[in-house]
Design a protein around this motif. Structure first.
Motif, PDB file in Angstrom:
ATOM      1  N   ASP A 251      77.668  51.286  43.977  1.00  0.00           N
ATOM      2  CA  ASP A 251      78.009  52.580  43.389  1.00  0.00           C
ATOM      3  C   ASP A 251      76.798  53.510  43.375  1.00  0.00           C
ATOM      4  N   LEU A 252      75.626  52.941  43.062  1.00  0.00           N
ATOM      5  CA  LEU A 252      74.405  53.750  43.079  1.00  0.00           C
ATOM      6  C   LEU A 252      74.083  54.208  44.497  1.00  0.00           C
ATOM      7  N   LEU A 253      74.324  53.338  45.466  1.00  0.00           N
ATOM      8  CA  LEU A 253      74.061  53.695  46.863  1.00  0.00           C
ATOM      9  C   LEU A 253      74.944  54.861  47.284  1.00  0.00           C
ATOM     10  N   VAL A 254      76.217  54.789  46.981  1.00  0.00           N
ATOM     11  CA  VAL A 254      77.132  55.875  47.337  1.00  0.00           C
ATOM     12  C   VAL A 254      76.718  57.169  46.654  1.00  0.00           C
ATOM     13  N   ARG A 255      76.327  57.079  45.395  1.00  0.00           N
ATOM     14  CA  ARG A 255      75.888  58.279  44.671  1.00  0.00           C
ATOM     15  C   ARG A 255      74.704  58.927  45.373  1.00  0.00           C
ATOM     16  N   GLU A 256      73.751  58.125  45.806  1.00  0.00           N
ATOM     17  CA  GLU A 256      72.571  58.650  46.485  1.00  0.00           C
ATOM     18  C   GLU A 256      72.943  59.242  47.849  1.00  0.00           C
ATOM     19  N   LEU A 257      73.816  58.580  48.570  1.00  0.00           N
ATOM     20  CA  LEU A 257      74.204  59.060  49.893  1.00  0.00           C
ATOM     21  C   LEU A 257      74.990  60.365  49.801  1.00  0.00           C
ATOM     22  N   GLU A 258      75.855  60.465  48.824  1.00  0.00           N
ATOM     23  CA  GLU A 258      76.657  61.677  48.686  1.00  0.00           C
ATOM     24  C   GLU A 258      75.821  62.875  48.246  1.00  0.00           C
ATOM     25  N   ALA A 259      74.653  62.612  47.656  1.00  0.00           N
ATOM     26  CA  ALA A 259      73.785  63.703  47.218  1.00  0.00           C
ATOM     27  C   ALA A 259      72.994  64.308  48.376  1.00  0.00           C
ATOM     28  N   ILE A 260      73.020  63.642  49.537  1.00  0.00           N
ATOM     29  CA  ILE A 260      72.275  64.117  50.703  1.00  0.00           C
ATOM     30  C   ILE A 260      73.160  65.047  51.518  1.00  0.00           C
ATOM     31  N   GLU A 261      72.753  66.293  51.662  1.00  0.00           N
ATOM     32  CA  GLU A 261      73.558  67.269  52.387  1.00  0.00           C
ATOM     33  C   GLU A 261      73.361  67.179  53.893  1.00  0.00           C
ATOM     34  N   ASP A 262      72.135  66.874  54.323  1.00  0.00           N
ATOM     35  CA  ASP A 262      71.892  66.722  55.755  1.00  0.00           C
ATOM     36  C   ASP A 262      70.863  65.620  55.964  1.00  0.00           C
ATOM     37  N   GLY A 263      70.703  65.228  57.210  1.00  0.00           N
ATOM     38  CA  GLY A 263      69.775  64.152  57.521  1.00  0.00           C
ATOM     39  C   GLY A 263      70.471  62.802  57.530  1.00  0.00           C
ATOM     40  N   GLN A 264      69.791  61.827  58.098  1.00  0.00           N
ATOM     41  CA  GLN A 264      70.348  60.491  58.260  1.00  0.00           C
ATOM     42  C   GLN A 264      69.583  59.469  57.442  1.00  0.00           C
ATOM     43  N   VAL A 265      70.259  58.351  57.188  1.00  0.00           N
ATOM     44  CA  VAL A 265      69.718  57.342  56.287  1.00  0.00           C
ATOM     45  C   VAL A 265      69.798  55.969  56.943  1.00  0.00           C
ATOM     46  N   LEU A 266      68.702  55.233  56.856  1.00  0.00           N
ATOM     47  CA  LEU A 266      68.653  53.854  57.316  1.00  0.00           C
ATOM     48  C   LEU A 266      68.620  52.948  56.094  1.00  0.00           C
ATOM     49  N   VAL A 267      69.619  52.057  55.987  1.00  0.00           N
ATOM     50  CA  VAL A 267      69.748  51.168  54.835  1.00  0.00           C
ATOM     51  C   VAL A 267      69.440  49.741  55.271  1.00  0.00           C
ATOM     52  N   PHE A 268      68.484  49.113  54.594  1.00  0.00           N
ATOM     53  CA  PHE A 268      68.108  47.741  54.923  1.00  0.00           C
ATOM     54  C   PHE A 268      68.793  46.747  54.007  1.00  0.00           C
ATOM     55  N   VAL A 269      69.307  45.678  54.618  1.00  0.00           N
ATOM     56  CA  VAL A 269      69.871  44.567  53.861  1.00  0.00           C
ATOM     57  C   VAL A 269      69.249  43.265  54.347  1.00  0.00           C
ATOM     58  N   ARG A 270      69.546  42.197  53.604  1.00  0.00           N
ATOM     59  CA  ARG A 270      68.862  40.936  53.847  1.00  0.00           C
ATOM     60  C   ARG A 270      69.426  40.152  55.031  1.00  0.00           C
ATOM     61  N   THR A 271      70.750  40.137  55.193  1.00  0.00           N
ATOM     62  CA  THR A 271      71.372  39.267  56.193  1.00  0.00           C
ATOM     63  C   THR A 271      72.364  40.035  57.067  1.00  0.00           C
ATOM     64  N   ALA A 310      71.731  60.150  68.021  1.00  0.00           N
ATOM     65  CA  ALA A 310      72.416  61.397  68.368  1.00  0.00           C
ATOM     66  C   ALA A 310      72.957  62.125  67.150  1.00  0.00           C
ATOM     67  N   GLY A 311      72.915  61.481  65.983  1.00  0.00           N
ATOM     68  CA  GLY A 311      73.397  62.121  64.766  1.00  0.00           C
ATOM     69  C   GLY A 311      74.867  61.922  64.492  1.00  0.00           C
ATOM     70  N   THR A 312      75.527  61.083  65.297  1.00  0.00           N
ATOM     71  CA  THR A 312      76.948  60.831  65.079  1.00  0.00           C
ATOM     72  C   THR A 312      77.185  60.063  63.788  1.00  0.00           C
ATOM     73  N   LEU A 313      76.248  59.183  63.444  1.00  0.00           N
ATOM     74  CA  LEU A 313      76.325  58.401  62.215  1.00  0.00           C
ATOM     75  C   LEU A 313      75.400  58.984  61.162  1.00  0.00           C
ATOM     76  N   LYS A 314      75.885  59.055  59.929  1.00  0.00           N
ATOM     77  CA  LYS A 314      75.020  59.480  58.827  1.00  0.00           C
ATOM     78  C   LYS A 314      74.190  58.308  58.328  1.00  0.00           C
ATOM     79  N   VAL A 315      74.793  57.125  58.320  1.00  0.00           N
ATOM     80  CA  VAL A 315      74.156  55.953  57.724  1.00  0.00           C
ATOM     81  C   VAL A 315      74.203  54.790  58.701  1.00  0.00           C
ATOM     82  N   LEU A 316      73.085  54.073  58.809  1.00  0.00           N
ATOM     83  CA  LEU A 316      73.025  52.839  59.575  1.00  0.00           C
ATOM     84  C   LEU A 316      72.554  51.733  58.640  1.00  0.00           C
ATOM     85  N   VAL A 317      73.352  50.673  58.532  1.00  0.00           N
ATOM     86  CA  VAL A 317      72.999  49.512  57.710  1.00  0.00           C
ATOM     87  C   VAL A 317      72.466  48.440  58.646  1.00  0.00           C
ATOM     88  N   ALA A 318      71.222  48.008  58.440  1.00  0.00           N
ATOM     89  CA  ALA A 318      70.568  47.140  59.419  1.00  0.00           C
ATOM     90  C   ALA A 318      69.761  46.041  58.762  1.00  0.00           C
TER      91      ALA A 318
END
Length: 399
Positions: A251-271, A310-318
């Motif tokens: 829920d906190l992640l979504v809140r932070e992502l929705e607050a971003i009007e432009d630009g892309q985000v790289l999200v790191f996870v463990r597995t 290319a900017g097609t994706l706003k978020v990449l989880v990697a």
């Protein structure tokens, strides 16, 4: 667009006097290709490494992600390849670059392509996820440069498909990550198979003990080039930790992502599994997202990276390994959804943003079980890391 240079004189250097890359000793052809690729002013690591490599010295380069280290070794290598091709019209492999992941290998290849537009250069990426027969055919035709990951390179050596007896220049990129991924024995075997007369260059953000052993065993009187704060987070990155005690991290992640009007985000996870699960869940929340991890086929991984760049994706989880080849100078934000096991990995992760002197942001969403890891990061980066609770209130101390 760069300004056109004056017509060349008999020496071919008119219009280059005063150019900072030309003053480092690079040939006009290489300088022009660098300018066409947008490189006009050397970074600190480039100013130090390029002249040393042009002399043929072995080199240890300590520099964090985003400081221009790839061009720091590629430009002098391309200069030496230009001289070699002028001296004799041959097609033997003289240069080997070793990288920890497929993504980084392809990123290096992209840099070779952009920095060598005037050279008739043949280079080959040798890594897993690609057909053996294509790589073997290319090697038989002859290539000037191989960019490889250790596993596939050793596979091809065992098949007798790759010959390294004429290697003149060897580069180990992201040395500390190589060691973290368990490649230390493979690196030693590959180094031992190369000619003794080669030039050896090691680049790394940090200098673990295994790297010191490699340097002592395989380098000859190396010059050490160290960018200030190598292995530290760059000042251009603002860092924040968000405590998610008793709150769903998603829920906190979504809140932070929705607050971003432009630009892309790289999200790191463990597995790998968490990457798929989180990307699927974010997609259901209406966010343009995809996952990137080692279980995906290579062509799919490359497709995802292209979409993200290319900017097609706003978020990449990697995952960490998959994200090693992502080089985006304009990346807005890096989020640690899962804190990494080590502080060095944290530094590598957030170094995906704030590149090439640009500002960047890094956010870590931390549950109660992350307190020990967060404390270790805080001890390393100090007051550059601001800690807040889920309501945005600054937390003065971890308890």
């Amino acid at each position: 667009m760069t300004e056109p240079r004056n017509p060349p004189s008999e020496t071919g250097t008119d219009g280059f006097e005063g150019d900072p890359f030309f003053e480092l000793g690079l040939a006009p052809t290489i300088v022009d290709d660098a300018a066409a690729a947008g490189l006009l002013t050397p970074t600190p690591i480039q100013r130090e490494a390029i002249p040393a490599m042009l002399t043929g010295q072995d080199l240890i380069g300590l520099a964090q992600t985003g400081t221009g280290k790839t061009a720091a070794y590629l430009l002098p290598l391309l200069h030496r390849l230009l001289d070699r091709k002028k001296a004799k019209d041959v097609r033997s492999t003289s240069t080997l670059v070793l990288a920890p992941t497929r993504e980084l290998a392809y990123q290096i290849a992209d840099s070779v392509k952009s920095l060598s537009t005037s050279l008739k250069l043949r280079y080959l990426v040798v890594c897993g996820g690609e057909r053996y027969d294509h790589q073997i055919r290319s090697l038989k035709k002859g290539v000037d440069m191989i960019i490889a990951t250790p596993g596939r390179l050793e596979d091809l050596q065992a098949r007798g498909a790759v010959k390294l007896h004429e290697i003149e220049h060897f580069v180990l990129d992201e040395g500390d990550q190589m060691i973290d991924l368990g490649f230390y024995p493979a690196i030693k075997r590959i180094l031992a198979s190369l000619p003794d007369t080669r030039q050896t260059v090691l680049f790394s953000a940090t200098m673990p003990e295994e790297m010191r052993k490699l340097a002592e065993g395989f380098l000859r009187d190396p010059v050490t080039v160290k960018v200030e704060n190598a292995g530290q987070t760059v000042d251009a990155i603002s860092q924040r930790a968000l405590l998610a005690h008793n709150v769903d991290k998603r829920d906190l992640l979504v809140r932070e992502l929705e607050a971003i009007e432009d630009g892309q985000v790289l999200v790191f996870v463990r597995t790998r599994m968490r990457a798929d699960e989180l990307a699927e869940w974010l997609g259901k929340q209406g966010i343009g997202v995809d996952a990137l991890h080692g279980d995906m086929r290579q062509y799919i991984r490359q497709k995802v990276i292209r979409k993200f760049k290319a900017g097609t994706l706003k978020v990449l989880v990697a995952t960490d390994v998959a994200a090693r080849g992502i080089d985006m100078s304009g990346l807005r934000l890096v989020i640690n959804f899962d804190l990494p096991e080590t502080v060095d990995t944290y530094i590598h992760r957030i170094g995906r943003t704030g590149r090439a002197g640009r500002e960047g942001e890094a956010l870590s969403i931390c549950a109660g079980v992350d307190q020990e890891k967060l404390a270790a990061i805080l001890a390393k980066v100090g007051d550059r890391l601001v800690i807040t609770d889920s309501n945005g209130n600054v937390v003065e101390a971890l308890v």
